[in-house]
Design a protein around this motif. Structure first.
Motif, short mmCIF file in Angstrom:
data_model
loop_
_atom_site.label_atom_id
_atom_site.label_comp_id
_atom_site.label_asym_id
_atom_site.label_seq_id
_atom_site.Cartn_x
_atom_site.Cartn_y
_atom_site.Cartn_z
N PRO A 9 -45.84 22.68 -23.64
CA PRO A 9 -45.59 22.34 -22.47
C PRO A 9 -44.49 21.27 -22.59
CG PRO A 9 -47.91 21.69 -22.32
CD PRO A 9 -47.72 22.38 -23.75
N TYR A 10 -43.41 21.53 -22.08
CA TYR A 10 -42.16 20.37 -21.87
C TYR A 10 -41.54 20.67 -20.65
CZ TYR A 10 -42.34 19.71 -27.20
OH TYR A 10 -42.67 19.46 -28.41
N GLN A 11 -40.64 19.53 -20.44
CA GLN A 11 -39.73 19.61 -19.48
C GLN A 11 -38.29 19.77 -19.79
OE1 GLN A 11 -38.04 16.16 -16.79
NE2 GLN A 11 -40.06 16.43 -15.99
N PRO A 12 -37.48 20.64 -19.61
CA PRO A 12 -35.94 20.83 -20.29
C PRO A 12 -35.29 20.11 -19.59
CG PRO A 12 -36.82 22.97 -18.98
CD PRO A 12 -37.95 21.88 -19.06
N ARG A 13 -34.31 19.41 -20.14
CA ARG A 13 -33.37 18.67 -19.66
C ARG A 13 -32.08 18.96 -20.67
NH1 ARG A 13 -36.09 12.56 -18.61
NH2 ARG A 13 -37.71 13.23 -17.53
N LEU A 14 -31.08 18.52 -20.07
CA LEU A 14 -29.80 18.52 -21.15
C LEU A 14 -29.43 16.95 -21.41
CD1 LEU A 14 -27.63 21.13 -19.52
CD2 LEU A 14 -28.93 21.26 -21.62
N LEU A 15 -29.12 16.82 -22.38
CA LEU A 15 -28.76 15.19 -22.74
C LEU A 15 -27.32 15.36 -23.63
CD1 LEU A 15 -29.51 12.33 -23.31
CD2 LEU A 15 -30.20 12.88 -25.64
#
Length: 195
Positions: free
Chosen positions: A119-125
């Protein structure tokens, strides 16, 4: 699905829906696929966009700041564009539509991340100085998507096209990728001066 996609702020979503409903906004967009869509489009997969403000070769934590939310715009089961919002003094507002290689690359990275089974929380960096965008897989799926910095349990997946020497679509631990980024952001010593 191991990825925990947080909902975007309601004003950000409303601004994208209003832009998609505006013939002027769509017509003026530099996105041929969006302009030629024959069926209704809809924004999906909102991802918070963070910019890397500071990274050093030391143990100091990197600093990031939330700059927007990006939505994949889907039509007939495929992504045809992306819509980005920006935070202004008046709140969230639509910024622009775009297409290009990061669209397919983001989808590919999300599929790869989903297959990891963690389980991960996707974000953009984003690392603007390197023209680099990564899928940031935050290890705390319940964390506030608007806050935080890359941590030791997080993964960073450079999206294609990635800078030379950095492999696209290969998950990196933060401790592995950020030193490479820091090295590239460091000014090169002038010839004839001691290093």
């Amino acid at each position: 699905m191991p990825l925990h996609v947080h909902p975007a702020p309601a004003p950000a979503l409303r601004s994208v829906l209003a832009a998609l409903a505006s013939p002027t906004a769509v017509r003026e967009a530099r996105t041929p696929a969006l302009r030629s869509a024959q069926t209704p489009t809809r924004p999906e997969l909102p991802l918070p966009v963070h910019v890397l403000d500071r990274v050093t070769g030391t143990d100091a934590a990197p600093r990031t700041r939330l700059t927007g939310w990006r939505f994949l715009v889907r039509c007939e089961g495929r992504s045809v564009a992306a819509a980005e919002t920006a935070l202004t003094a008046d709140g969230w507002t639509f910024s622009h539509f775009f297409e290009g290689p990061y669209l397919a690359s983001t989808e590919r990275a999300l599929r790869q991340a989903d297959a990891l089974g963690t389980p991960y929380q996707p974000r953009l960096l984003s690392v603007p100085e390197l023209y680099m965008l990564t899928l940031w897989l935050h290890a705390d799926p319940s964390a506030d998507a608007a806050a935080g910095a890359p941590g030791g349990a997080d993964l960073l997946v450079p999206l294609a096209p990635a800078p030379p020497g950095i492999a696209a679509h290969r998950p990196h631990r933060v401790a592995e990728l950020l030193p490479m980024v820091s090295l590239r952001l460091s000014p090169a010593p002038l010839l004839g001066t001691p290093a």
